[in-house]
Design a protein around this motif. Sequence first.
Motif, short mmCIF file in Angstrom:
data_model
loop_
_atom_site.label_atom_id
_atom_site.label_comp_id
_atom_site.label_asym_id
_atom_site.label_seq_id
_atom_site.Cartn_x
_atom_site.Cartn_y
_atom_site.Cartn_z
N ARG A 105 -8.21 -10.97 2.10
CA ARG A 105 -9.30 -12.03 2.19
C ARG A 105 -9.94 -11.58 3.38
O ARG A 105 -9.35 -11.25 4.61
N ARG A 106 -11.06 -11.58 3.34
CA ARG A 106 -12.03 -11.41 4.81
C ARG A 106 -12.11 -12.72 5.28
O ARG A 106 -12.46 -13.72 4.72
N THR A 107 -11.94 -12.89 6.53
CA THR A 107 -12.22 -13.93 7.18
C THR A 107 -13.61 -14.15 7.86
O THR A 107 -14.21 -15.33 8.33
N VAL A 108 -14.54 -13.25 7.84
CA VAL A 108 -15.87 -13.45 8.23
C VAL A 108 -16.82 -13.99 7.39
O VAL A 108 -16.57 -13.47 6.27
N VAL B 120 0.72 -1.33 -0.02
CA VAL B 120 -0.04 -0.20 0.08
C VAL B 120 0.69 1.22 -0.08
O VAL B 120 1.66 1.26 0.90
N SER B 121 0.75 2.07 -0.95
CA SER B 121 1.49 3.49 -1.05
C SER B 121 1.14 4.24 0.16
O SER B 121 0.03 4.55 0.40
N PRO B 122 2.44 4.61 0.62
CA PRO B 122 1.85 5.71 1.88
C PRO B 122 1.40 6.95 1.25
O PRO B 122 0.62 7.65 2.14
N TRP B 123 1.74 7.49 0.11
CA TRP B 123 1.13 8.71 -0.40
C TRP B 123 -0.33 8.32 -0.75
O TRP B 123 -1.12 9.27 -0.54
N TRP C 90 -7.00 2.55 9.70
CA TRP C 90 -7.61 1.33 9.67
C TRP C 90 -8.48 1.15 8.11
O TRP C 90 -8.40 0.16 7.67
N VAL C 91 -9.13 2.07 7.61
CA VAL C 91 -9.82 2.40 6.17
C VAL C 91 -8.57 1.55 5.27
O VAL C 91 -9.01 0.86 4.50
N ALA C 92 -7.69 2.19 5.38
CA ALA C 92 -6.48 1.85 4.36
C ALA C 92 -6.20 0.38 4.48
O ALA C 92 -5.76 -0.50 3.48
N LEU C 93 -6.30 -0.02 5.58
CA LEU C 93 -5.74 -1.50 5.88
C LEU C 93 -6.86 -2.47 5.64
O LEU C 93 -6.51 -3.47 4.89
N LEU C 94 -8.11 -2.11 5.75
CA LEU C 94 -9.32 -2.80 5.32
C LEU C 94 -9.42 -2.86 3.92
O LEU C 94 -10.14 -3.96 3.33
#
Length: 155
Positions: A152-155, A35-38, A142-146
Amino acid sequence: MTKAAFETETEGEEDDFKPLSAEEAARWRERQREVSPWRIVAVQLLAAVLVALVAWAWSGRAPVGWSAGYGGLAVALPAALFARGVHRRRASAGAAMAALMGWELVKIVLTVAMLAAAPRLVPGLSWLALLAGMVVVMKTYWVALLARPGVRRTV
């Protein structure tokens, strides 16, 4: 816990670690895009603008919007400086860790300085709106991580 008890406790556990081959590691890297920090900084700046507009529209007062926007900028601008500082290649892992910690300190000091300057820079400052702007922009991490592609979603 004594050393003998620790060894007895860990003897029964199986080691599930298996090193990856070069091909497996290359495939893993392909699936795990960086994920680009920019991009994160750009999303933070967008969030700062949006929270300022929402605060202004909700309260009907421009100083509340400016306060929320300034709170968002107090998070986003130091994050941009941090991204610029740590994104360069380092000669060793120790140098990279020192740079990470040093730039994190710079980020914290700049954020505190911006908060200290807020009463002089934002006329009619609303501390509650400023805090709301900071919180909203901080949550973009958090939005960027998700929202990473390929997660892959585990839920």
